[in-house]
Design a protein around this motif. Structure first.
Motif, short mmCIF file in Angstrom:
data_model
loop_
_atom_site.label_atom_id
_atom_site.label_comp_id
_atom_site.label_asym_id
_atom_site.label_seq_id
_atom_site.Cartn_x
_atom_site.Cartn_y
_atom_site.Cartn_z
N LEU A 6 37.06 45.19 35.42
CA LEU A 6 36.72 43.62 35.80
C LEU A 6 35.17 43.84 36.45
O LEU A 6 35.01 44.81 37.38
CB LEU A 6 37.70 43.02 36.55
CG LEU A 6 39.03 42.76 36.23
CD1 LEU A 6 39.82 41.90 36.96
CD2 LEU A 6 38.87 41.92 34.76
N GLN A 11 36.65 40.09 39.16
CA GLN A 11 37.63 40.66 40.39
C GLN A 11 38.02 39.66 41.31
O GLN A 11 39.06 39.40 41.64
CB GLN A 11 37.10 41.89 40.85
CG GLN A 11 38.19 42.68 41.89
CD GLN A 11 39.37 43.18 41.07
OE1 GLN A 11 39.36 43.88 40.14
NE2 GLN A 11 40.50 42.75 41.76
N GLU A 15 41.49 37.70 41.87
CA GLU A 15 42.10 37.76 43.46
C GLU A 15 42.57 36.41 43.86
O GLU A 15 43.49 36.14 44.38
CB GLU A 15 41.13 38.37 44.54
CG GLU A 15 40.84 39.82 43.98
CD GLU A 15 41.78 40.60 44.50
OE1 GLU A 15 42.68 40.20 45.51
OE2 GLU A 15 41.80 41.78 44.37
N LYS A 69 49.30 41.69 40.53
CA LYS A 69 48.35 42.41 41.02
C LYS A 69 48.44 43.74 41.26
O LYS A 69 47.72 44.66 40.92
CB LYS A 69 47.62 41.68 42.61
CG LYS A 69 46.52 42.26 43.13
CD LYS A 69 46.20 41.70 44.62
CE LYS A 69 45.16 42.31 45.17
NZ LYS A 69 44.80 41.86 46.33
N GLN A 73 46.43 46.74 39.37
CA GLN A 73 45.97 48.08 40.11
C GLN A 73 46.45 49.35 39.79
O GLN A 73 45.76 50.38 39.71
CB GLN A 73 46.10 47.83 41.73
CG GLN A 73 45.21 46.43 42.00
CD GLN A 73 45.48 46.17 43.66
OE1 GLN A 73 46.67 46.45 44.06
NE2 GLN A 73 44.65 45.57 44.26
N GLN A 76 44.93 49.99 36.54
CA GLN A 76 43.34 50.58 36.71
C GLN A 76 43.41 52.00 37.15
O GLN A 76 42.55 52.84 36.92
CB GLN A 76 43.15 49.62 37.68
CG GLN A 76 42.40 48.27 37.18
CD GLN A 76 41.68 47.44 38.11
OE1 GLN A 76 42.07 47.28 39.33
NE2 GLN A 76 40.44 46.81 37.75
#
Length: 120
Positions: A6, A11, A15, A69, A73, A76
């Protein structure tokens, strides 16, 4: 990996959604105008990008996360390790600690994680 990379504003937008979801799309437009000074069209363009990546969905005027989230993460992190360190966590830690000293607390946390995986 492209699906999970992102840009900075993507990002920040993601969020915001995670923080407020489920959020009516109209409310999301208002939040984005307030925080980012975006027009309605900008919000919907950004939302469409993240929906196309299967991170969020906009169904019946409500925006929801398709992945948490934390899961995002984790993916990622896995992709970063694969791309940069051939999937090797020890190689990453060796590179990281060359320039960054781990605190005693961080060392304890890592040891606890490792012990947890040994047992489980």
């Amino acid at each position: 990996m492209e699906r999970y990379k992102l840009g900075e504003m993507e990002q920040k937008f993601a969020e915001m959604i995670w923080e407020h979801e489920p959020v009516p799309s109209g409310e999301l437009v208002r939040l984005c105008e307030e925080k980012f000074r975006w027009k309605k069209s900008t919000t919907y363009t950004m939302l469409k990008r993240l929906c196309n990546r299967k991170i969020f969905e906009n169904r019946e005027g409500t925006v929801r996360a398709l992945m948490s989230k934390e899961d995002f993460q984790a993916i990622q992190g896995e992709e970063f390790l694969k791309e940069t360190f051939d999937g090797s966590l020890p190689q990453f830690l060796a590179a990281f600690t060359r320039r960054n000293k781990l605190s005693e607390e961080e060392i304890r946390e890592l040891e606890s994680l490792i012990e947890g995986y040994k047992e489980g």
